[in-house]
Write a protein that holds these residues in place. Structure first.
Motif, PDB file in Angstrom:
ATOM      1  N   ALA A 337      21.058  10.505 -43.715  1.00  0.00           N
ATOM      2  CA  ALA A 337      19.880  10.039 -44.530  1.00  0.00           C
ATOM      3  C   ALA A 337      18.989  10.934 -45.066  1.00  0.00           C
ATOM      4  O   ALA A 337      18.414  11.088 -46.219  1.00  0.00           O
ATOM      5  CB  ALA A 337      19.226   8.977 -43.854  1.00  0.00           C
ATOM      6  N   ARG A 338      18.634  12.162 -44.301  1.00  0.00           N
ATOM      7  CA  ARG A 338      17.878  13.383 -44.913  1.00  0.00           C
ATOM      8  C   ARG A 338      18.463  13.891 -46.004  1.00  0.00           C
ATOM      9  O   ARG A 338      17.624  14.144 -46.964  1.00  0.00           O
ATOM     10  CB  ARG A 338      17.883  14.218 -43.725  1.00  0.00           C
ATOM     11  N   PRO A 339      19.636  14.280 -46.064  1.00  0.00           N
ATOM     12  CA  PRO A 339      20.258  14.887 -47.593  1.00  0.00           C
ATOM     13  C   PRO A 339      19.847  13.671 -48.806  1.00  0.00           C
ATOM     14  O   PRO A 339      19.706  14.382 -49.647  1.00  0.00           O
ATOM     15  CB  PRO A 339      21.775  15.008 -47.460  1.00  0.00           C
ATOM     16  N   VAL A 340      20.151  12.509 -48.327  1.00  0.00           N
ATOM     17  CA  VAL A 340      19.928  11.600 -49.420  1.00  0.00           C
ATOM     18  C   VAL A 340      18.512  11.320 -49.839  1.00  0.00           C
ATOM     19  O   VAL A 340      18.202  11.448 -51.219  1.00  0.00           O
ATOM     20  CB  VAL A 340      20.155  10.035 -49.029  1.00  0.00           C
ATOM     21  N   PHE A 341      17.495  11.780 -49.018  1.00  0.00           N
ATOM     22  CA  PHE A 341      16.211  11.864 -49.201  1.00  0.00           C
ATOM     23  C   PHE A 341      15.989  12.976 -50.286  1.00  0.00           C
ATOM     24  O   PHE A 341      15.455  13.077 -51.145  1.00  0.00           O
ATOM     25  CB  PHE A 341      15.278  11.875 -48.170  1.00  0.00           C
ATOM     26  N   LEU A 342      16.474  14.146 -49.764  1.00  0.00           N
ATOM     27  CA  LEU A 342      16.311  15.449 -50.475  1.00  0.00           C
ATOM     28  C   LEU A 342      16.876  15.270 -51.983  1.00  0.00           C
ATOM     29  O   LEU A 342      16.387  15.663 -52.868  1.00  0.00           O
ATOM     30  CB  LEU A 342      16.878  16.522 -49.744  1.00  0.00           C
ATOM     31  N   LEU A 343      18.140  14.557 -51.976  1.00  0.00           N
ATOM     32  CA  LEU A 343      18.534  14.360 -53.269  1.00  0.00           C
ATOM     33  C   LEU A 343      17.605  13.431 -54.296  1.00  0.00           C
ATOM     34  O   LEU A 343      17.254  13.847 -55.454  1.00  0.00           O
ATOM     35  CB  LEU A 343      19.809  13.530 -53.391  1.00  0.00           C
ATOM     36  N   LEU A 344      17.215  12.386 -53.591  1.00  0.00           N
ATOM     37  CA  LEU A 344      15.926  11.472 -54.320  1.00  0.00           C
ATOM     38  C   LEU A 344      14.863  12.253 -54.714  1.00  0.00           C
ATOM     39  O   LEU A 344      14.444  12.134 -55.856  1.00  0.00           O
ATOM     40  CB  LEU A 344      15.580  10.349 -53.372  1.00  0.00           C
ATOM     41  N   ARG A 438      17.629   3.206 -45.360  1.00  0.00           N
ATOM     42  CA  ARG A 438      16.657   3.564 -44.483  1.00  0.00           C
ATOM     43  C   ARG A 438      15.856   4.582 -45.141  1.00  0.00           C
ATOM     44  O   ARG A 438      14.610   4.730 -44.622  1.00  0.00           O
ATOM     45  CB  ARG A 438      17.505   4.307 -43.360  1.00  0.00           C
ATOM     46  N   VAL A 439      16.233   5.316 -46.245  1.00  0.00           N
ATOM     47  CA  VAL A 439      15.458   6.306 -46.834  1.00  0.00           C
ATOM     48  C   VAL A 439      14.205   5.640 -47.506  1.00  0.00           C
ATOM     49  O   VAL A 439      13.093   5.997 -47.427  1.00  0.00           O
ATOM     50  CB  VAL A 439      16.396   7.022 -47.749  1.00  0.00           C
TER      51      VAL A 439
END
Length: 548
Positions: A337-344, A438-439
């Motif tokens: 999830a953390r890389p997903v947030f960084l992409l967002l 979750r993000v």
């Protein structure tokens, strides 16, 4: 997709709905009073402590816990444009108020309250003037307890004095000195507050022989500004090897000690109160009858710490100390999830709008997963084309399951069909969708972030239920385009009801989540239509070739 696959996918969908709905609607909400700083741990619970904490006497925390002091007088105030901090006569941070409109402009309301407001049966609640973060009768940040029982009892009867009654933060840090005169000991807390909600703390004990005086200091019980029960509430501790220790509310069964921690943080969904230091901290997490964790650091003599109380904003925490971004916790899927947030966040830097960033993120995910989707759809279409032949085999060998299974496998092999082909892509997509879920659910950045004309806060429900209704319609359209061969009438009815179930369950969810789900469905519809067209053309070519 054969009947077994249909049952499998249906079970996944229903389980997913149940998990989300149960967690969101029925998980017990933490009560602020559960964070009261009464500790009743037994004597043996502090045995076997971590190195560096051995100076604590057994039962120290229990014996030295003060009685609740909700009405302790205030002796100092720290004010800035965005925050107000109250200091009480026991040298603690009694309350922190956020005044920025990002946190006060919109209130979280229940579904019924919102409907009553829409129908004119109730007046809309005005915005908050300021948002309180800490519980009124909870363990306070900077509460200090001496190991020596007599000294500690005296300390909780002796008020601190402050060097100033009020300090104002503009662009530069400001200091406040708190002094407590005890028999044979003078305790000084020097607090330096910064505009970014961090503070430095220096503790000094006089005379010099007091350097061996042992005590514990708390970063405070978790904030109570957001009582959502699905997000993690409790205490997080960072380790030297970048691992995270988690003690959730209601699950602190015994006192635990931790050595060489990088930070100790009390957190709710959006906010945190934490300590960190330039050198490793020795931490103690105590418990109480409600089994909620109560955090402390173990110290001796003079000490220097850094603290922060405020929102779990990724950029702000990264600027303070990169390790602190770990307090933004997404559960077991955090690693993904953390890389997903960084992409967002990267997309937001270009769109300058979290709503459009969510849409772009959804598009990127659909493109990345397209090969899986295409493969799954091709497999499902092959199974659908074989439905008549499968039905004949079922009728022919209905009294002999072994022969039926053998001839089914032969049929699949002959036509290159994979009975699990439609299920595996779905299984692989679930972690991706759950990570995004979750993000979006935990990102404080979405608070007061508007999108389009009617969405003023992506962290709250759609005020007019437009997105949930669009989500339900788009899910129904997607379902109509997707090939399936469910023959059981009961299963077919349940499958057709899934859009309605999802609409009901998601109607009170944050608009950012429902936006993602709706856009994902729309992209899926377009993708499904394109795949269907490709398969139809391929089938037409095969028929034409066969006729020749």
């Amino acid at each position: 997709m054969n009947e077994n696959n249909s049952k499998f996918i249906l079970a996944i969908a229903l389980s997913f709905i149940f998990l989300i709905a149960y967690s969101y609607f029925f998980q017990p909400k933490p009560k602020p009073e559960d964070q009261a700083h009464q500790i009743t741990q037994s004597t043996h619970s502090l045995q076997g402590q971590a190195p560096g904490a051995s100076h604590l006497a057994p039962n120290t925390l229990e014996q030295n816990a003060p009685q609740p002091t909700q009405n302790t007088p205030l002796i100092a105030f720290v004010r800035s444009k965005g925050v107000e901090i109250e200091i009480d006569s026991l040298g603690r941070i009694a309350q922190v108020y956020l005044k920025d409109k990002k946190f006060t402009a919109h209130r979280q309301e229940g579904f019924l309250e919102h409907v009553q407001e829409l129908l004119g049966l109730a007046k809309p609640k005005p915005p908050l003037e300021k948002l309180p973060l800490l519980g009124t009768d909870a363990l306070k940040p900077l509460e200090l307890r001496f190991v020596d029982n007599a000294l500690n009892a005296e300390a909780f009867k002796t008020p601190y004095s402050a060097s100033a009654k009020e300090i104002t933060l503009n662009n530069a840090p400001q200091s406040l000195v708190l002094t407590q005169e005890l028999p044979g000991l003078t305790l000084t807390k020097t607090l330096t507050f910064y505009p970014n909600l961090t503070y430095d703390l220096k503790i000094h004990l006089e005379p010099k022989r007091a350097s061996n005086t042992a005590y514990v200091l708390s970063n405070g019980a978790r904030p109570v500004a957001d009582a959502d029960g699905y997000a993690f509430h409790g205490v997080l501790l960072g380790t030297q090897d970048h691992k995270l220790e988690k003690i959730e509310d209601g699950k602190a069964k015994k006192t635990k000690t931790f050595s060489n921690t990088t930070f100790i943080a009390s957190v709710d969904r959006y906010y945190t109160s934490l300590f960190f230091a330039n050198t490793p901290l020795n931490a103690i997490v105590d418990t109480q009858p409600s089994k909620n964790p109560l955090p402390f650091v173990s110290l001796k003599g003079d000490a220097t710490l850094h603290g922060y109380i405020g929102p779990k904003d990724h950029h702000l925490l990264a600027q303070i100390n990169p390790a602190l971004t770990e307090v933004i916790e997404y559960g077991i899927i955090t690693f993904f999830a953390r890389p997903v947030f960084l992409l967002l966040d990267f997309l937001h830097n270009y769109t300058h709008n979290w709503g459009w960033a969510i849409i772009l993120l959804t598009l990127i995910v659909r493109i990345v997963l397209y090969p899986l989707s295409y493969k799954g759809m091709v497999s499902m279409q092959k199974i659908k084309d074989l439905a008549p032949a499968m039905k004949e085999l079922q009728e022919k060998y209905k009294s002999d399951p072994q022969k039926l299974q053998m001839h089914m496998m032969q049929l699949y092999k002959k036509h290159g069909a994979n009975p699990l082909g439609g299920c595996l892509p779905l299984l692989l997509q679930i972690p991706v969708f759950f990570a995004i879920y979750r993000v979006l659910y935990n990102a404080v950045e979405l608070k007061s972030a508007g999108w389009m004309l009617w969405i003023h806060d992506l962290s709250l429900m759609d005020p007019y239920f437009i997105l949930p209704l669009l989500m339900g319609v788009s899910m129904y359209a997607q379902q109509a385009l997707t090939p399936n061969t469910i023959t059981d009438p009961t299963q077919a009815k349940i499958f057709k009801m899934l859009p309605l179930f999802f609409t009901i369950f998601l109607i009170t969810f944050p608009a950012g989540l429902v936006l993602y789900w709706t856009i994902n469905n729309i992209f899926s519809i377009v993708q499904q239509w394109m795949i269907n067209q490709m398969l139809d053309k391929k089938k037409a070519r095969e028929i034409a070739k066969h006729k020749k």
